[in-house]
Write an enzyme that holds these catalytic residues in place. Structure first.
Site, mmCIF file in Angstrom:
data_model
loop_
_atom_site.group_PDB
_atom_site.id
_atom_site.type_symbol
_atom_site.label_atom_id
_atom_site.label_comp_id
_atom_site.label_asym_id
_atom_site.label_seq_id
_atom_site.Cartn_x
_atom_site.Cartn_y
_atom_site.Cartn_z
ATOM 1 N N ASP A 47 48.253 104.449 42.676
ATOM 2 C CA ASP A 47 47.374 103.703 41.762
ATOM 3 C C ASP A 47 45.910 104.007 42.081
ATOM 4 O O ASP A 47 45.000 103.536 41.392
ATOM 5 C CB ASP A 47 47.681 102.202 41.751
ATOM 6 C CG ASP A 47 47.531 101.546 43.119
ATOM 7 O OD1 ASP A 47 47.200 102.256 44.093
ATOM 8 O OD2 ASP A 47 47.746 100.318 43.210
ATOM 9 N N SER A 48 45.667 104.854 43.100
ATOM 10 C CA SER A 48 44.326 105.405 43.324
ATOM 11 C C SER A 48 43.840 106.128 42.070
ATOM 12 O O SER A 48 42.643 106.384 41.931
ATOM 13 C CB SER A 48 44.333 106.366 44.511
ATOM 14 O OG SER A 48 45.347 107.341 44.364
ATOM 15 N N ASP A 86 53.570 104.417 42.567
ATOM 16 C CA ASP A 86 53.081 103.108 43.005
ATOM 17 C C ASP A 86 53.457 102.026 42.004
ATOM 18 O O ASP A 86 53.429 102.248 40.788
ATOM 19 C CB ASP A 86 51.547 103.146 43.096
ATOM 20 C CG ASP A 86 51.056 103.247 44.530
ATOM 21 O OD1 ASP A 86 51.846 102.960 45.457
ATOM 22 O OD2 ASP A 86 49.893 103.623 44.717
ATOM 23 N N LYS A 115 56.583 102.515 45.472
ATOM 24 C CA LYS A 115 55.845 102.017 46.637
ATOM 25 C C LYS A 115 55.163 100.706 46.275
ATOM 26 O O LYS A 115 54.589 100.579 45.187
ATOM 27 C CB LYS A 115 54.804 103.048 47.089
ATOM 28 C CG LYS A 115 53.915 102.547 48.242
ATOM 29 C CD LYS A 115 53.139 103.665 48.888
ATOM 30 C CE LYS A 115 51.868 104.055 48.187
ATOM 31 N NZ LYS A 115 50.878 102.956 48.051
ATOM 32 N N GLU A 117 52.784 97.283 48.092
ATOM 33 C CA GLU A 117 51.937 96.896 49.225
ATOM 34 C C GLU A 117 52.324 95.521 49.759
ATOM 35 O O GLU A 117 52.607 94.614 48.981
ATOM 36 C CB GLU A 117 50.463 96.863 48.778
ATOM 37 C CG GLU A 117 49.950 98.215 48.318
ATOM 38 C CD GLU A 117 48.475 98.189 47.911
ATOM 39 O OE1 GLU A 117 47.789 97.168 48.134
ATOM 40 O OE2 GLU A 117 48.017 99.206 47.366
ATOM 41 N N GLU A 184 48.116 102.555 56.236
ATOM 42 C CA GLU A 184 46.767 102.985 55.840
ATOM 43 C C GLU A 184 45.711 102.326 56.724
ATOM 44 O O GLU A 184 45.670 101.094 56.864
ATOM 45 C CB GLU A 184 46.524 102.627 54.363
ATOM 46 C CG GLU A 184 45.123 103.003 53.889
ATOM 47 C CD GLU A 184 44.937 102.999 52.384
ATOM 48 O OE1 GLU A 184 45.910 102.720 51.658
ATOM 49 O OE2 GLU A 184 43.815 103.283 51.941
HETATM 50 O O1 KIV Z 1 47.256 104.837 45.661
HETATM 51 C C1 KIV Z 1 47.259 105.700 46.548
HETATM 52 O O2 KIV Z 1 46.800 106.815 46.384
HETATM 53 C C2 KIV Z 1 47.837 105.339 47.843
HETATM 54 C C3 KIV Z 1 47.558 106.252 48.992
HETATM 55 C C4 KIV Z 1 46.160 106.061 49.433
HETATM 56 C C5 KIV Z 1 48.518 106.064 50.103
HETATM 57 O O3 KIV Z 1 48.463 104.329 47.971
#
Ligand code: KIV
Length: 267
Positions: A47-48, A86, A115, A117, A184
């Protein structure tokens, strides 16, 4: 002969033989092909993308639909690498919402793992996802989706209490069925300890060289973001004659544990 697709079992075997796992974020088919050709084993549709593609200050505005769209783009470019997507902010606030979001990411986005958090707060959700056949990657340490609660993008686990909480959450996520963990921005010694303690592979970002693998944000490691890059990242395009060479340099540096070096490490 084509190499076998990379699965979570492949990553577990790599951990067992101490071969570093190479991961990068990826948001489209063109880069998926380039990353795979360079030898990247795990493509993370992070989600970056909200920050590096969409220009937001945080990852919070990203939606499940947007992640499914980018995941589908990456899925069309990949052949072999494991594809993780994500789960965006609040999409896993309840196990039911998480099942719906993971369904979209896997069925429309072609993701092979999702993924999310957090630790204690997501354990029930992780159990529920895994029980329905959804492979889960946990994410501890700096949690970008909790940025307003954390008060800034800072290293986590630096005092005794918060290091203990991260250790405890890591074990609990493994017990709940997570197959992989991203750590992280935590001190290198804590990341090493957790990597040795867990059976599942641990992928670090800003977590020192002794995790089972490394991940960076693609646009950071290609120097495509304006402003100062995070201290734990490196611009791999510097000194290279193009993107494929920069990606190959990253793969080589992770495989030989030359990256992260001391200057990218918080002790
Ligand atoms: O969203 C993302 O790119 C991430 C990485 C920084 C691990 O979660």
């Amino acid at each position: 002969m084509a190499l076998a697709p990379i699965s979570i079992t492949t990553l577990a075997a790599m951990k067992a033989r101490r071969e570093p796992i190479v991961c990068l974020t990826c948001y489209d088919a063109a880069f998926a092909r380039l990353l795979e050709r360079a030898g990247v084993e795990v493509l993370l549709v992070g989600d970056s993308l909200g920050m590096v593609l969409q220009g937001h200050d945080t990852t919070l505005p990203v939606t499940v639909e947007q992640l499914a769209y980018h995941s589908a783009c990456v899925a069309r470019g990949r052949r072999r690498a494991l594809l993780i997507a994500d789960m965006p902010f609040l999409s896993y606030a309840t196990p039911e919402r998480a099942l719906a979001a993971a369904g979209q990411l896997m069925q429309q986005g072609g993701a092979q793992m999702v993924k999310l958090e957090g630790g204690a707060a997501v354990l029930e959700t992780v159990r529920r996802l895994v029980s329905q056949g959804v492979p889960v990657c946990g994410h501890l340490g700096l949690l970008p989706q909790s940025i307003h609660r954390l008060g800034g993008y800072r290293y986590q686990g630096r005092d005794h209490t918060s290091a203990d909480a991260i250790r405890h959450d890591a074990l609990a996520l493994q017990e709940a069925g997570a197959g992989l963990l991203v750590l992280e921005c935590v001190p290198a010694a804590l990341a090493q300890e957790i990597s040795l303690m867990l059976e599942i592979p641990v992928i670090g970002i800003g977590a020192g060289v002794e995790t089972d693998g490394q991940v960076l944000v693609l646009y950071d490691m290609l120097g495509l973001n304006p402003g100062t890059p995070p201290r734990f990242s490196r611009d791999f395009l510097v000194g290279q004659d193009g993107v494929p060479a920069a990606l190959a340099a990253y793969v080589q540096a992770v495989k030989t544990r030359a990256f992260p070096a001391a200057e990218q490490t918080q002790w």
